[in-house]
Write a protein that holds these residues in place. Structure first.
Motif, short mmCIF file in Angstrom:
data_model
loop_
_atom_site.label_atom_id
_atom_site.label_comp_id
_atom_site.label_asym_id
_atom_site.label_seq_id
_atom_site.Cartn_x
_atom_site.Cartn_y
_atom_site.Cartn_z
N MET A 1 0.85 -1.18 0.00
CA MET A 1 0.00 0.00 0.00
C MET A 1 0.89 1.24 0.00
N SER A 2 0.47 2.22 -0.73
CA SER A 2 1.15 3.50 -0.74
C SER A 2 0.16 4.56 -0.25
N PHE A 3 0.56 5.34 0.73
CA PHE A 3 -0.31 6.35 1.31
C PHE A 3 -0.10 7.70 0.63
N ARG A 4 -1.18 8.43 0.46
CA ARG A 4 -1.11 9.80 -0.05
C ARG A 4 -1.27 10.73 1.15
N LEU A 5 -0.30 11.63 1.32
CA LEU A 5 -0.26 12.48 2.51
C LEU A 5 -0.60 13.93 2.19
N ALA A 6 -1.33 14.56 3.09
CA ALA A 6 -1.53 16.01 3.09
C ALA A 6 -0.78 16.53 4.30
N VAL A 7 0.04 17.55 4.10
CA VAL A 7 0.79 18.12 5.22
C VAL A 7 0.35 19.56 5.44
N PHE A 8 0.38 19.97 6.70
CA PHE A 8 -0.04 21.31 7.09
C PHE A 8 1.18 22.12 7.51
N ALA A 9 1.24 23.36 7.04
CA ALA A 9 2.36 24.24 7.38
C ALA A 9 1.88 25.69 7.32
N SER A 10 2.47 26.52 8.18
CA SER A 10 2.07 27.93 8.15
C SER A 10 3.25 28.88 8.10
N GLY A 11 4.44 28.37 8.33
CA GLY A 11 5.62 29.25 8.32
C GLY A 11 6.63 28.81 7.30
N SER A 12 7.82 28.47 7.79
CA SER A 12 8.89 28.06 6.87
C SER A 12 8.61 26.68 6.28
N GLY A 13 7.80 25.90 6.98
CA GLY A 13 7.43 24.59 6.45
C GLY A 13 8.55 23.57 6.48
N SER A 14 9.49 23.73 7.42
CA SER A 14 10.64 22.83 7.43
C SER A 14 10.22 21.37 7.63
N ASN A 15 9.24 21.12 8.49
CA ASN A 15 8.78 19.74 8.67
C ASN A 15 8.07 19.22 7.42
N ALA A 16 7.26 20.06 6.81
CA ALA A 16 6.56 19.66 5.59
C ALA A 16 7.55 19.37 4.46
N LYS A 17 8.56 20.23 4.33
CA LYS A 17 9.59 20.01 3.30
C LYS A 17 10.37 18.74 3.57
N ASN A 18 10.68 18.47 4.84
CA ASN A 18 11.39 17.24 5.18
C ASN A 18 10.56 16.01 4.89
N LEU A 19 9.26 16.07 5.17
CA LEU A 19 8.39 14.94 4.83
C LEU A 19 8.37 14.71 3.32
N HIS A 20 8.23 15.78 2.57
CA HIS A 20 8.22 15.65 1.11
C HIS A 20 9.54 15.08 0.61
N SER A 21 10.63 15.59 1.12
CA SER A 21 11.95 15.11 0.70
C SER A 21 12.13 13.63 1.04
N PHE A 22 11.74 13.25 2.25
CA PHE A 22 11.90 11.86 2.67
C PHE A 22 11.07 10.91 1.81
N PHE A 23 9.80 11.24 1.60
CA PHE A 23 8.91 10.33 0.89
C PHE A 23 9.05 10.42 -0.63
N SER A 24 9.75 11.41 -1.14
CA SER A 24 9.92 11.49 -2.60
C SER A 24 10.75 10.34 -3.14
N SER A 25 11.53 9.71 -2.27
CA SER A 25 12.32 8.55 -2.72
C SER A 25 11.79 7.26 -2.10
N SER A 26 10.53 7.26 -1.69
CA SER A 26 9.94 6.10 -1.03
C SER A 26 8.70 5.63 -1.79
N ASP A 27 8.47 4.34 -1.74
CA ASP A 27 7.23 3.80 -2.30
C ASP A 27 6.13 3.69 -1.26
N LEU A 28 6.47 3.96 0.00
CA LEU A 28 5.51 3.83 1.09
C LEU A 28 4.44 4.91 1.04
#
Length: 70
Positions: free
Chosen positions: A14-41
């Motif tokens: 199974m591959s999950f589709r994620l929605a991330v919430f951010a209001s400022g610099s979005g460092s956590n959201a960017k890190n999630l995107h970066s991490f999962f961009s090379s993942s099939d999970l």
């Protein structure tokens, strides 16, 4: 359900589709995107923000990720 099934090596994953919430610099959201961009999970499919001019929104637009402003 927001699952995408794929077959690899005769096993179903199974591959999950994620929605991330951010209001400022979005460092956590960017890190999630970066991490999962090379993942099939999972993959980040949507950035949500309450600040239209945030760095996170600009990053999402640069990466061609849809943005939901609320």
């Amino acid at each position: 359900h927001s699952f995408v099934y794929f077959i690899f090596d005769k096993k179903i994953y199974m591959s999950f589709r994620l929605a991330v919430f951010a209001s400022g610099s979005g460092s956590n959201a960017k890190n999630l995107h970066s991490f999962f961009s090379s993942s099939d999970l999972a993959r980040v499919c949507l950035f949500c923000s309450n600040v239209a001019s945030s760095v996170a929104v600009k990053y999402a637009e640069k990466e061609n990720i849809p943005v939901c402003l609320f």
